[in-house]
Design a protein around this motif. Structure first.
Motif, PDB file in Angstrom:
ATOM      1  N   ARG A  35      33.262 -24.485  24.550  1.00  0.00           N
ATOM      2  CA  ARG A  35      34.368 -23.959  23.739  1.00  0.00           C
ATOM      3  C   ARG A  35      35.290 -23.040  24.513  1.00  0.00           C
ATOM      4  NH1 ARG A  35      32.537 -23.430  17.517  1.00  0.00           N
ATOM      5  NH2 ARG A  35      31.431 -25.416  17.451  1.00  0.00           N
ATOM      6  N   HIS A  36      34.883 -22.575  25.652  1.00  0.00           N
ATOM      7  CA  HIS A  36      35.676 -21.687  26.500  1.00  0.00           C
ATOM      8  C   HIS A  36      36.055 -20.400  25.741  1.00  0.00           C
ATOM      9  CE1 HIS A  36      37.282 -21.196  30.422  1.00  0.00           C
ATOM     10  NE2 HIS A  36      38.474 -20.866  29.971  1.00  0.00           N
ATOM     11  N   ILE A  37      34.991 -19.761  25.221  1.00  0.00           N
ATOM     12  CA  ILE A  37      35.156 -18.545  24.427  1.00  0.00           C
ATOM     13  C   ILE A  37      34.363 -17.414  25.078  1.00  0.00           C
ATOM     14  CG2 ILE A  37      34.574 -17.467  22.207  1.00  0.00           C
ATOM     15  CD1 ILE A  37      35.139 -20.167  20.902  1.00  0.00           C
ATOM     16  N   ARG A 108      31.582  -9.744  31.607  1.00  0.00           N
ATOM     17  CA  ARG A 108      30.886 -11.032  31.478  1.00  0.00           C
ATOM     18  C   ARG A 108      31.667 -11.980  30.574  1.00  0.00           C
ATOM     19  NH1 ARG A 108      25.024 -11.108  29.041  1.00  0.00           N
ATOM     20  NH2 ARG A 108      26.192 -10.743  27.154  1.00  0.00           N
ATOM     21  N   ALA A 109      32.251 -11.446  29.509  1.00  0.00           N
ATOM     22  CA  ALA A 109      33.007 -12.289  28.583  1.00  0.00           C
ATOM     23  C   ALA A 109      34.316 -12.774  29.195  1.00  0.00           C
ATOM     24  CB  ALA A 109      33.290 -11.516  27.296  1.00  0.00           C
ATOM     25  N   LEU A 110      34.925 -11.978  30.069  1.00  0.00           N
ATOM     26  CA  LEU A 110      36.246 -12.302  30.595  1.00  0.00           C
ATOM     27  C   LEU A 110      36.237 -13.027  31.934  1.00  0.00           C
ATOM     28  CD1 LEU A 110      38.029  -8.972  29.675  1.00  0.00           C
ATOM     29  CD2 LEU A 110      38.369 -11.206  28.596  1.00  0.00           C
ATOM     30  N   ILE A 111      35.107 -13.056  32.618  1.00  0.00           N
ATOM     31  CA  ILE A 111      35.052 -13.605  33.973  1.00  0.00           C
ATOM     32  C   ILE A 111      35.459 -15.080  34.020  1.00  0.00           C
ATOM     33  CG2 ILE A 111      32.604 -14.252  33.954  1.00  0.00           C
ATOM     34  CD1 ILE A 111      32.512 -13.167  36.880  1.00  0.00           C
ATOM     35  N   THR A 112      35.311 -15.785  32.915  1.00  0.00           N
ATOM     36  CA  THR A 112      35.650 -17.213  32.883  1.00  0.00           C
ATOM     37  C   THR A 112      37.085 -17.472  32.426  1.00  0.00           C
ATOM     38  OG1 THR A 112      34.833 -17.432  30.626  1.00  0.00           O
ATOM     39  CG2 THR A 112      33.257 -17.862  32.422  1.00  0.00           C
ATOM     40  N   PRO A 114      38.547 -16.900  29.386  1.00  0.00           N
ATOM     41  CA  PRO A 114      38.426 -17.693  28.154  1.00  0.00           C
ATOM     42  C   PRO A 114      39.766 -17.866  27.444  1.00  0.00           C
ATOM     43  CG  PRO A 114      37.699 -15.449  27.762  1.00  0.00           C
ATOM     44  CD  PRO A 114      37.959 -15.570  29.241  1.00  0.00           C
ATOM     45  N   SER A 115      39.852 -18.918  26.636  1.00  0.00           N
ATOM     46  CA  SER A 115      41.062 -19.128  25.845  1.00  0.00           C
ATOM     47  C   SER A 115      40.995 -18.326  24.548  1.00  0.00           C
ATOM     48  CB  SER A 115      41.263 -20.614  25.559  1.00  0.00           C
ATOM     49  OG  SER A 115      40.119 -21.178  24.979  1.00  0.00           O
ATOM     50  N   LEU A 116      39.814 -17.840  24.200  1.00  0.00           N
ATOM     51  CA  LEU A 116      39.614 -17.020  23.007  1.00  0.00           C
ATOM     52  C   LEU A 116      38.569 -15.962  23.319  1.00  0.00           C
ATOM     53  CD1 LEU A 116      40.028 -16.488  19.923  1.00  0.00           C
ATOM     54  CD2 LEU A 116      38.245 -18.199  19.514  1.00  0.00           C
ATOM     55  N   LEU A 117      38.868 -14.714  22.971  1.00  0.00           N
ATOM     56  CA  LEU A 117      37.945 -13.601  23.169  1.00  0.00           C
ATOM     57  C   LEU A 117      37.547 -13.055  21.811  1.00  0.00           C
ATOM     58  CD1 LEU A 117      36.514 -11.534  25.028  1.00  0.00           C
ATOM     59  CD2 LEU A 117      38.639 -10.206  24.993  1.00  0.00           C
ATOM     60  N   LEU A 118      36.258 -12.987  21.549  1.00  0.00           N
ATOM     61  CA  LEU A 118      35.722 -12.467  20.292  1.00  0.00           C
ATOM     62  C   LEU A 118      35.071 -11.116  20.546  1.00  0.00           C
ATOM     63  CD1 LEU A 118      33.986 -15.763  19.075  1.00  0.00           C
ATOM     64  CD2 LEU A 118      36.313 -14.979  18.584  1.00  0.00           C
ATOM     65  N   LEU A 119      35.523 -10.100  19.811  1.00  0.00           N
ATOM     66  CA  LEU A 119      35.004  -8.738  19.983  1.00  0.00           C
ATOM     67  C   LEU A 119      34.469  -8.239  18.648  1.00  0.00           C
ATOM     68  CD1 LEU A 119      38.026  -7.293  22.011  1.00  0.00           C
ATOM     69  CD2 LEU A 119      35.838  -8.094  22.931  1.00  0.00           C
ATOM     70  N   ASP A 120      33.186  -7.948  18.604  1.00  0.00           N
ATOM     71  CA  ASP A 120      32.553  -7.461  17.378  1.00  0.00           C
ATOM     72  C   ASP A 120      32.236  -5.977  17.529  1.00  0.00           C
ATOM     73  OD1 ASP A 120      31.243  -7.108  14.987  1.00  0.00           O
ATOM     74  OD2 ASP A 120      29.599  -8.489  15.447  1.00  0.00           O
ATOM     75  N   GLU A 121      33.067  -5.133  16.921  1.00  0.00           N
ATOM     76  CA  GLU A 121      32.892  -3.677  16.989  1.00  0.00           C
ATOM     77  C   GLU A 121      32.622  -3.229  18.430  1.00  0.00           C
ATOM     78  OE1 GLU A 121      33.303  -1.497  14.596  1.00  0.00           O
ATOM     79  OE2 GLU A 121      33.159  -2.649  12.743  1.00  0.00           O
ATOM     80  N   PRO A 122      33.500  -3.599  19.366  1.00  0.00           N
ATOM     81  CA  PRO A 122      33.201  -3.357  20.783  1.00  0.00           C
ATOM     82  C   PRO A 122      33.152  -1.894  21.190  1.00  0.00           C
ATOM     83  CG  PRO A 122      35.464  -4.034  20.523  1.00  0.00           C
ATOM     84  CD  PRO A 122      34.808  -4.183  19.170  1.00  0.00           C
ATOM     85  N   LEU A 123      33.699  -0.994  20.393  1.00  0.00           N
ATOM     86  CA  LEU A 123      33.744   0.408  20.792  1.00  0.00           C
ATOM     87  C   LEU A 123      32.932   1.321  19.885  1.00  0.00           C
ATOM     88  CD1 LEU A 123      37.580   0.506  21.540  1.00  0.00           C
ATOM     89  CD2 LEU A 123      35.710   0.008  23.118  1.00  0.00           C
ATOM     90  N   SER A 124      32.254   0.759  18.918  1.00  0.00           N
ATOM     91  CA  SER A 124      31.604   1.571  17.888  1.00  0.00           C
ATOM     92  C   SER A 124      30.470   2.451  18.404  1.00  0.00           C
ATOM     93  CB  SER A 124      31.092   0.689  16.755  1.00  0.00           C
ATOM     94  OG  SER A 124      30.100  -0.198  17.229  1.00  0.00           O
ATOM     95  N   ALA A 125      29.797   2.051  19.464  1.00  0.00           N
ATOM     96  CA  ALA A 125      28.645   2.821  19.945  1.00  0.00           C
ATOM     97  C   ALA A 125      29.010   3.847  21.015  1.00  0.00           C
ATOM     98  CB  ALA A 125      27.588   1.865  20.491  1.00  0.00           C
ATOM     99  N   ARG A 146      46.880 -12.266  28.228  1.00  0.00           N
ATOM    100  CA  ARG A 146      47.466 -12.984  27.098  1.00  0.00           C
ATOM    101  C   ARG A 146      46.432 -13.861  26.398  1.00  0.00           C
ATOM    102  NH1 ARG A 146      53.638 -13.745  27.667  1.00  0.00           N
ATOM    103  NH2 ARG A 146      53.125 -14.443  25.586  1.00  0.00           N
ATOM    104  N   CYS A 147      45.193 -13.443  26.450  1.00  0.00           N
ATOM    105  CA  CYS A 147      44.088 -14.158  25.818  1.00  0.00           C
ATOM    106  C   CYS A 147      44.099 -13.875  24.315  1.00  0.00           C
ATOM    107  CB  CYS A 147      42.772 -13.686  26.440  1.00  0.00           C
ATOM    108  SG  CYS A 147      41.302 -14.441  25.734  1.00  0.00           S
ATOM    109  N   LEU A 148      44.076 -14.928  23.520  1.00  0.00           N
ATOM    110  CA  LEU A 148      43.965 -14.762  22.080  1.00  0.00           C
ATOM    111  C   LEU A 148      42.655 -14.029  21.802  1.00  0.00           C
ATOM    112  CD1 LEU A 148      44.984 -15.397  19.214  1.00  0.00           C
ATOM    113  CD2 LEU A 148      43.727 -17.545  19.365  1.00  0.00           C
ATOM    114  N   THR A 149      42.724 -12.939  21.029  1.00  0.00           N
ATOM    115  CA  THR A 149      41.555 -12.100  20.786  1.00  0.00           C
ATOM    116  C   THR A 149      41.351 -11.885  19.305  1.00  0.00           C
ATOM    117  OG1 THR A 149      41.946 -10.948  22.879  1.00  0.00           O
ATOM    118  CG2 THR A 149      40.518  -9.843  21.300  1.00  0.00           C
TER     119      THR A 149
END
Length: 174
Positions: A35-37, A108-112, A114-125, A146-149
Motif C-alpha cells: 500500500r506504500h503507507i 521508520r514511517a518516512l524512510i520509504t 510513502p504516498s500516505l502517512l498515518l499518525l495516531d496521536e503522535p505527540l500525546s506521550a 508533500r505527503c498526504l497525512t
C-alpha cells in the motif's frame, strides 16, 4: 479508520481508493506491504528487540527486497543523521526518551517516501518541550515531502501546526 487504510482491517463493504489506485477493492484487496503507507501508531510501535538503526531499516524490507541488510542499515543511518539521531543508532528502544522514540518511529514511517502517512496521536506521550520540537520537525517534513497525512489527535495545537484541511469525526461520521 487508520487500520482500514493501513490494511490491518478490511471494510465490510465498499472500497478504499487513494489517488488512482485501490488500497482495498473487494475483488482484489491490496496487501498492507504493497500500500506504500507510513504508519506511526500511538505508542510508536518500535520493536523492543531491535536496535534503533534496525527499527528504521525495517521500514525498507518490503520496499527494497533486493537490498542487502547492510544497504538497508546504511540508508537507515543516513536518515538518522538527517534527523539528528545518529548517536542513537545502536540503542534499544527501552533506552530512549519519549521524544527519541517518536523521532525513530517517524523516521521508520518516512524512510520509504510513502504516498500516505498515518499518525495516531503522535505527540500525546511527550512532555511540552519534546512535543514542540517534534511538532516543528513534523510540520517541516510534511510540508517538504508533500505527503498526504492523516492525523488523529485530540490536541488543537497539533491540528493548527500540522493540518491544512480538517475533518472532525464523531461516532464514525465526518
Amino acid at each position: 479508520l487508520l487500520r482500514l487504510l493501513a490494511g490491518g482491517l478490511s471494510p465490510e463493504k465498499g472500497s478504499i481508493q487513494l489517488h488512482d489506485r485501490y488500497l482495498f477493492h473487494p475483488s482484489a484487496p491490496t496487501p498492507p506491504e504493497e500500500r506504500h503507507i507510513g504508519y506511526v501508531p500511538q505508542g510508536t510501535g518500535l520493536f523492543p528487540h531491535l536496535r534503533v538503526v534496525d527499527n528504521v531499516a525495517f521500514g525498507l524490507l518490503s520496499h527494497t527486497p533486493r537490498w542487502s541488510k547492510k544497504e538497508r542499515q546504511q540508508k537507515a543511518f543516513d536518515w538518522l543523521q538527517h534527523w539528528g539521531c545518529e548517536h542513537l543508532a545502536h540503542r534499544l528502544p527501552a533506552h530512549l526518551s519519549g521524544g527519541e522514540k517518536q523521532r525513530i518511529a517517524l523516521a521508520r514511517a518516512l524512510i520509504t517516501s510513502p504516498s500516505l502517512l498515518l499518525l495516531d496521536e503522535p505527540l500525546s506521550a511527550l512532555d511540552q518541550k519534546a512535543r514542540q520540537e517534534m511538532r516543528s520537525l513534523m510540520t517541516e517534513h510534511i510540508a517538504r515531502s508533500r505527503c498526504l497525512t492523516v492525523l488523529v489527535t485530540h490536541d488543537l495545537d497539533d491540528v493548527r501546526a500540522l493540518c491544512t484541511q480538517i475533518a472532525v469525526m464523531d461516532n464514525g461520521k465526518i
